[in-house]
Write a protein that holds these residues in place. Structure first.
Motif, PDB file in Angstrom:
ATOM      1  N   GLY A 228      57.577  23.293 -28.439  1.00 21.81           N
ATOM      2  CA  GLY A 228      57.416  23.611 -27.675  1.00 21.81           C
ATOM      3  C   GLY A 228      57.465  23.149 -25.891  1.00 21.81           C
ATOM      4  O   GLY A 228      57.428  21.759 -26.387  1.00 21.81           O
ATOM      5  N   PRO A 229      57.634  23.984 -25.305  1.00 24.66           N
ATOM      6  CA  PRO A 229      57.479  23.620 -23.777  1.00 24.66           C
ATOM      7  C   PRO A 229      55.996  22.030 -23.470  1.00 24.66           C
ATOM      8  O   PRO A 229      55.173  22.669 -24.434  1.00 24.66           O
ATOM      9  CB  PRO A 229      57.612  24.694 -22.563  1.00 24.66           C
ATOM     10  N   THR A 230      56.472  21.376 -22.909  1.00 24.44           N
ATOM     11  CA  THR A 230      55.297  20.109 -22.678  1.00 24.44           C
ATOM     12  C   THR A 230      54.584  20.848 -21.504  1.00 24.44           C
ATOM     13  O   THR A 230      54.761  21.961 -21.175  1.00 24.44           O
ATOM     14  CB  THR A 230      55.482  19.092 -22.561  1.00 24.44           C
ATOM     15  N   ARG A 231      53.018  19.921 -20.836  1.00 24.66           N
ATOM     16  CA  ARG A 231      52.610  20.618 -20.081  1.00 24.66           C
ATOM     17  C   ARG A 231      52.806  20.643 -18.966  1.00 24.66           C
ATOM     18  O   ARG A 231      53.636  20.128 -17.873  1.00 24.66           O
ATOM     19  CB  ARG A 231      51.270  19.462 -20.281  1.00 24.66           C
ATOM     20  N   GLY A 232      52.940  21.838 -18.071  1.00 27.57           N
ATOM     21  CA  GLY A 232      53.449  22.018 -16.337  1.00 27.57           C
ATOM     22  C   GLY A 232      55.212  22.602 -16.632  1.00 27.57           C
ATOM     23  O   GLY A 232      55.433  22.365 -15.562  1.00 27.57           O
ATOM     24  N   ALA A 233      55.025  22.671 -17.479  1.00 24.74           N
ATOM     25  CA  ALA A 233      56.594  23.428 -17.603  1.00 24.74           C
ATOM     26  C   ALA A 233      56.732  24.565 -16.551  1.00 24.74           C
ATOM     27  O   ALA A 233      55.979  25.367 -16.319  1.00 24.74           O
ATOM     28  CB  ALA A 233      57.004  23.767 -19.688  1.00 24.74           C
ATOM     29  N   MET A 234      57.990  24.697 -16.759  1.00 26.19           N
ATOM     30  CA  MET A 234      58.600  25.925 -15.346  1.00 26.19           C
ATOM     31  C   MET A 234      58.279  27.548 -16.734  1.00 26.19           C
ATOM     32  O   MET A 234      59.094  27.475 -17.655  1.00 26.19           O
ATOM     33  CB  MET A 234      59.846  25.740 -15.434  1.00 26.19           C
ATOM     34  N   GLY A 235      57.101  28.586 -16.542  1.00 27.14           N
ATOM     35  CA  GLY A 235      57.669  29.285 -17.241  1.00 27.14           C
ATOM     36  C   GLY A 235      56.781  28.923 -18.584  1.00 27.14           C
ATOM     37  O   GLY A 235      56.654  27.798 -19.390  1.00 27.14           O
ATOM     38  N   GLY A 236      56.423  30.786 -19.685  1.00 24.61           N
ATOM     39  CA  GLY A 236      56.063  29.730 -20.922  1.00 24.61           C
ATOM     40  C   GLY A 236      57.057  30.046 -22.138  1.00 24.61           C
ATOM     41  O   GLY A 236      56.587  30.449 -23.060  1.00 24.61           O
ATOM     42  N   ASN A 237      58.060  30.239 -21.068  1.00 25.38           N
ATOM     43  CA  ASN A 237      59.749  30.593 -22.354  1.00 25.38           C
ATOM     44  C   ASN A 237      60.737  29.415 -22.140  1.00 25.38           C
ATOM     45  O   ASN A 237      59.981  28.161 -22.088  1.00 25.38           O
ATOM     46  CB  ASN A 237      60.718  31.806 -21.803  1.00 25.38           C
ATOM     47  N   GLU A 238      61.257  29.518 -23.543  1.00 28.43           N
ATOM     48  CA  GLU A 238      61.900  28.643 -23.843  1.00 28.43           C
ATOM     49  C   GLU A 238      63.207  29.546 -23.755  1.00 28.43           C
ATOM     50  O   GLU A 238      63.899  30.489 -24.066  1.00 28.43           O
ATOM     51  CB  GLU A 238      61.736  28.182 -25.283  1.00 28.43           C
ATOM     52  N   VAL A 239      64.893  28.654 -23.232  1.00 29.59           N
ATOM     53  CA  VAL A 239      66.346  28.770 -22.633  1.00 29.59           C
ATOM     54  C   VAL A 239      66.889  28.112 -23.749  1.00 29.59           C
ATOM     55  O   VAL A 239      67.062  26.819 -23.704  1.00 29.59           O
ATOM     56  CB  VAL A 239      65.793  29.239 -21.237  1.00 29.59           C
ATOM     57  N   ALA A 240      67.691  29.382 -23.848  1.00 24.39           N
ATOM     58  CA  ALA A 240      69.036  28.071 -24.215  1.00 24.39           C
ATOM     59  C   ALA A 240      69.507  27.330 -22.702  1.00 24.39           C
ATOM     60  O   ALA A 240      70.353  26.314 -23.312  1.00 24.39           O
ATOM     61  CB  ALA A 240      70.480  28.868 -24.813  1.00 24.39           C
ATOM     62  N   GLN A 241      69.876  27.221 -21.535  1.00 28.07           N
ATOM     63  CA  GLN A 241      69.877  26.833 -20.542  1.00 28.07           C
ATOM     64  C   GLN A 241      69.267  26.628 -19.294  1.00 28.07           C
ATOM     65  O   GLN A 241      68.285  27.439 -19.149  1.00 28.07           O
ATOM     66  CB  GLN A 241      71.623  27.431 -20.088  1.00 28.07           C
ATOM     67  N   GLY A 242      68.728  25.802 -18.513  1.00 30.49           N
ATOM     68  CA  GLY A 242      67.522  25.466 -18.213  1.00 30.49           C
ATOM     69  C   GLY A 242      68.051  24.490 -17.234  1.00 30.49           C
ATOM     70  O   GLY A 242      69.109  23.787 -17.748  1.00 30.49           O
ATOM     71  N   PRO A 243      67.284  24.042 -16.410  1.00 31.27           N
ATOM     72  CA  PRO A 243      67.933  22.700 -15.283  1.00 31.27           C
ATOM     73  C   PRO A 243      67.334  22.002 -15.092  1.00 31.27           C
ATOM     74  O   PRO A 243      66.218  21.842 -16.296  1.00 31.27           O
ATOM     75  CB  PRO A 243      66.968  23.456 -13.835  1.00 31.27           C
ATOM     76  N   LEU A 244      67.470  20.227 -14.628  1.00 32.57           N
ATOM     77  CA  LEU A 244      66.524  19.385 -14.892  1.00 32.57           C
ATOM     78  C   LEU A 244      65.733  19.282 -12.931  1.00 32.57           C
ATOM     79  O   LEU A 244      66.559  19.982 -12.491  1.00 32.57           O
ATOM     80  CB  LEU A 244      67.698  17.974 -13.957  1.00 32.57           C
ATOM     81  N   ARG A 245      64.614  19.406 -13.615  1.00 29.24           N
ATOM     82  CA  ARG A 245      63.524  19.066 -12.911  1.00 29.24           C
ATOM     83  C   ARG A 245      62.774  17.232 -12.776  1.00 29.24           C
ATOM     84  O   ARG A 245      62.177  17.213 -13.812  1.00 29.24           O
ATOM     85  CB  ARG A 245      62.149  19.988 -13.259  1.00 29.24           C
ATOM     86  N   PHE A 246      63.011  17.039 -11.690  1.00 29.77           N
ATOM     87  CA  PHE A 246      62.785  16.138 -11.253  1.00 29.77           C
ATOM     88  C   PHE A 246      60.712  16.308 -10.552  1.00 29.77           C
ATOM     89  O   PHE A 246      60.926  16.435  -9.299  1.00 29.77           O
ATOM     90  CB  PHE A 246      63.231  15.075 -10.145  1.00 29.77           C
ATOM     91  N   GLN A 247      59.751  15.652 -11.515  1.00 26.71           N
ATOM     92  CA  GLN A 247      58.153  15.570 -10.792  1.00 26.71           C
ATOM     93  C   GLN A 247      58.172  14.941  -9.718  1.00 26.71           C
ATOM     94  O   GLN A 247      58.991  13.700  -9.013  1.00 26.71           O
ATOM     95  CB  GLN A 247      57.335  15.261 -11.995  1.00 26.71           C
ATOM     96  N   GLY A 248      57.868  15.973  -8.637  1.00 27.55           N
ATOM     97  CA  GLY A 248      57.414  15.369  -7.157  1.00 27.55           C
ATOM     98  C   GLY A 248      56.527  15.616  -6.465  1.00 27.55           C
ATOM     99  O   GLY A 248      56.421  14.890  -5.338  1.00 27.55           O
ATOM    100  N   ASP A 249      54.961  15.586  -7.473  1.00 26.83           N
ATOM    101  CA  ASP A 249      53.550  16.297  -6.661  1.00 26.83           C
ATOM    102  C   ASP A 249      53.375  14.754  -6.862  1.00 26.83           C
ATOM    103  O   ASP A 249      52.191  14.359  -6.853  1.00 26.83           O
ATOM    104  CB  ASP A 249      53.731  17.244  -6.931  1.00 26.83           C
TER     105      ASP A 249
END
Length: 627
Positions: A228-249
């Protein structure tokens, strides 16, 4: 065996835990494991996309902490600080004086291989979220001995606030070993990711996986299922396609050379399989209609895990249907240990018993007849086969039984650092040079090195585990060993450490002719660390290399008696050398640091297409290599 003039060199355990010298003739089996099945990272026919870093247009609403730069540096002293110079090609995040937010690509991705360079600031913390949901942690983990899921290269843990304290975080995966580099140098990361699968109703039927991840040349994850998604994921769902996300905070970091290999193709399948087993030795394809099978029946997959399969000589045949949902060119690779293989598709021979085991064929959409034969002749080989297919937008896909098929299976022999061994072996360098008198020195601080006794030089450093001695000791062996960690190659040929130059621009020679070079072995100190001795140009040289506390690198002290004029020590060579603070130099496109003591200022020069860092060698030279 090597002796110094003044002291016998120990070659066995000394009472009280002395260091052991290992020779190829003195076989010591440290550990034996079986390599698990793992497909390569990517394939040459994948559609690759380099993220353009001329501006931030590839990203959705970037925060002010993100910018594009031409070059960057990060200090070893200053926490969470990164400096940049105007230009293009490097993505920089500096959240210290800005509102840091995550950076998200406009494009979405399914199955991909991701490859990039990144640079951590000291003490910095960041991460890459695959599909915005599964985080691979990026952290300044320099010198960490026991990695965790929250460390550099770790697959971050999942989180559940409803669980008891101390158990809220779960299902994190640490890297196999810490392959991290120092702050302010470039690190290289490869990730092979398989997206989750969904049925026509949108229900997840297969979890996402990280097929493999490599950090600085070391495999740190292999075939990890992401439940399943790791901590801090975009939303609680999983998808067939999704973006790359670079942590910046969290912390300051820079990225470059971001390349994404997309795999959106659908692999052909084999079905309606029937197998037949024929006992005996076969040199060519026989008329099987005239022979009686010793066993036969239906099978759900291509496998050698069959009742009645002889262990020695046999012919195993599969017939069935190959179904391709997408027309195109596909490459098939058939591995048949101890024998040969044949593959026919739609009646046409793709792989022959006498030819290459890898061929490309054009397939149309739909079903065609399929036949495979495995002719095993060698009794020493384990019955085993694998059939792999790849193609445009399709990464290597295994059509056979993954729990039996393993074309790369072998016994692996590892030498561990806990016994503090010295190991003599051949060593192959990236440039093709083979060192015939290499000695590898281990350290409990997880930093090890290779020294060339034929040139008096430090050739390699690596962080992590000690040695893979499989090439040297498995079967007949070839006498070579390989570092089992993140390797820093200092030179790519048999480089002399010292050389006399007619002038400051004279070319460096790696030929000992005329130098009267003679090795004098080494001595062990009370902690079993060697100091090397040799003579050249009539001078006596003592070369002491010691691991720096906390494993930040090594400190080298070269002492020369009766040094001739114009003698130089070459500290480093590379594509670039950049002077920084505190007598430090960034070497070879910011790959590692050289830190020189307050002696004569080193000479930076260009020679034969490379940059070199030299220092006059008059008596004693001290410097450190930090990586």
């Amino acid at each position: 065996m090597i002796y110094t003039a003044s002291q016998k060199i120990y070659n066995d355990f000394i009472a009280g835990g002395g260091r052991r010298l290992l020779y190829t003739s003195n076989f010591i089996l440290i550990a034996v494991i079986f390599v698990v099945f793992g497909l390569p990272l990517g394939h040459l026919t994948a559609q690759n996309q380099a993220l353009p870093l001329q501006d931030l247009s590839a990203f959705d609403d970037p925060a002010e902490s993100w910018r594009i730069a031409g070059s960057v540096t990060a200090s070893l002293e200053s926490e969470n600080e990164i400096s940049s110079v105007e230009g293009t090609g490097i993505l920089v995040n500096d959240p210290v004086d800005h509102n840091g937010e995550d950076l998200i690509t406009k494009a979405g991705y399914g199955d991909i291989d991701l490859e990039l360079d990144y640079m951590m600031a000291k003490g910095s913390n960041s991460g890459i979220y695959l599909q915005g949901r599964y985080e691979v942690q990026l952290l300044d983990s320099w010198t960490v001995k026991v990695p965790t899921s929250g460390g550099n290269g770790g697959i971050y843990e999942r989180w559940d606030d409803s669980r008891p304290d101390g158990q809220k975080g779960y299902q994190g995966y640490p890297p196999r070993q810490n392959a991290s580099r120092a702050p302010g140098v470039w690190q290289h990361l490869k990730i092979s990711f398989q997206a989750p699968r969904f049925d026509d109703n949108g229900n997840k039927i297969k979890n996402a996986r990280i097929l493999r991840a490599e950090l600085n040349g070391v495999t740190i994850h292999e075939d990890v299922e992401l439940l399943g998604p790791t901590r801090g994921a975009m939303g609680g769902n999983e998808v067939a396609q999704g973006p790359l996300r670079f942590q910046g905070d969290h912390g300051a970091i820079a990225f470059r050379n971001i390349v994404i290999y997309r795999y959106d193709g659908v692999a052909p399948t084999v079905q309606d399989l029937e197998y037949s087993i024929f006992e005996g030795g076969f040199e060519e394809e026989p008329d099987l209609d005239s022979l009686s099978a010793s066993a036969s029946g239906p099978s759900e997959l291509l496998t050698t895990n069959l009742l009645g399969l002889p262990p020695d000589q046999f012919l195993l045949q599969y017939k069935g249907t190959l179904n391709s949902t997408e027309a195109g060119d596909y490459q098939f690779r058939l591995n048949t240990p101890g024998g040969s293989g044949l593959l026919k598709i739609d009646g046409k021979e793709v792989i022959s018993l006498e030819g290459e085991n890898e061929q490309t064929v054009s397939l149309t959409e739909g079903e065609v007849p399929f036949k495979l034969q495995y002719v095993k002749q060698a009794s020493w080989a384990e019955p085993d086969l694998s059939l792999v297919v790849s193609g445009d937008n399709l990464r290597d896909h295994l059509l056979s039984d993954r729990y039996v098929s393993n074309p790369n299976r072998s016994k692996s022999i590892y030498v561990k650092a806990e016994d503090k061994p010295l190991l003599r072996s051949f060593r192959d360098l990236p440039g093709g040079t083979r060192l015939t008198h290499a000695i590898s020195v281990s350290s409990l601080d997880k930093v090890h090195y290779t020294y060339d006794l034929n040139s008096g030089n430090l050739m390699q450093l690596w962080r992590g585990n000690f040695l893979n001695a499989t090439p040297m000791w498995y079967n007949r062996g070839d006498g070579s060993s390989r570092p089992d960690g993140s390797v820093l190659n200092l030179f790519d040929n048999q480089a002399l450490a010292l050389h006399k130059l007619e002038n400051e621009q004279a070319a460096w020679s790696n030929d000992t002719t005329g130098t009267h070079f003679v090795t004098k072995g080494y001595q062990l100190d009370p902690y079993d660390n060697p100091t090397f001795h040799y003579q050249m140009y009539g001078a006596s040289v003592e070369d002491e290399i010691r691991v720096i506390e906390d494993g930040k690198g090594v400190r080298r002290t070269v002492t020369i008696q009766n040094a001739p004029e114009n003698l130089y020590l070459r500290l480093a060579t590379g594509s670039s050398i950049q002077e920084t603070e505190n007598n430090r130099y960034l070497i070879d496109d910011q790959s590692y640091y050289i830190e020189v003591d307050d002696t004569e200022k080193p000479l930076m020069r260009s020679s034969e297409g490379q940059e070199e860092l030299l220092v006059p060698a008059r008596s004693t030279i001290r410097y450190s290599i930090l990586f």
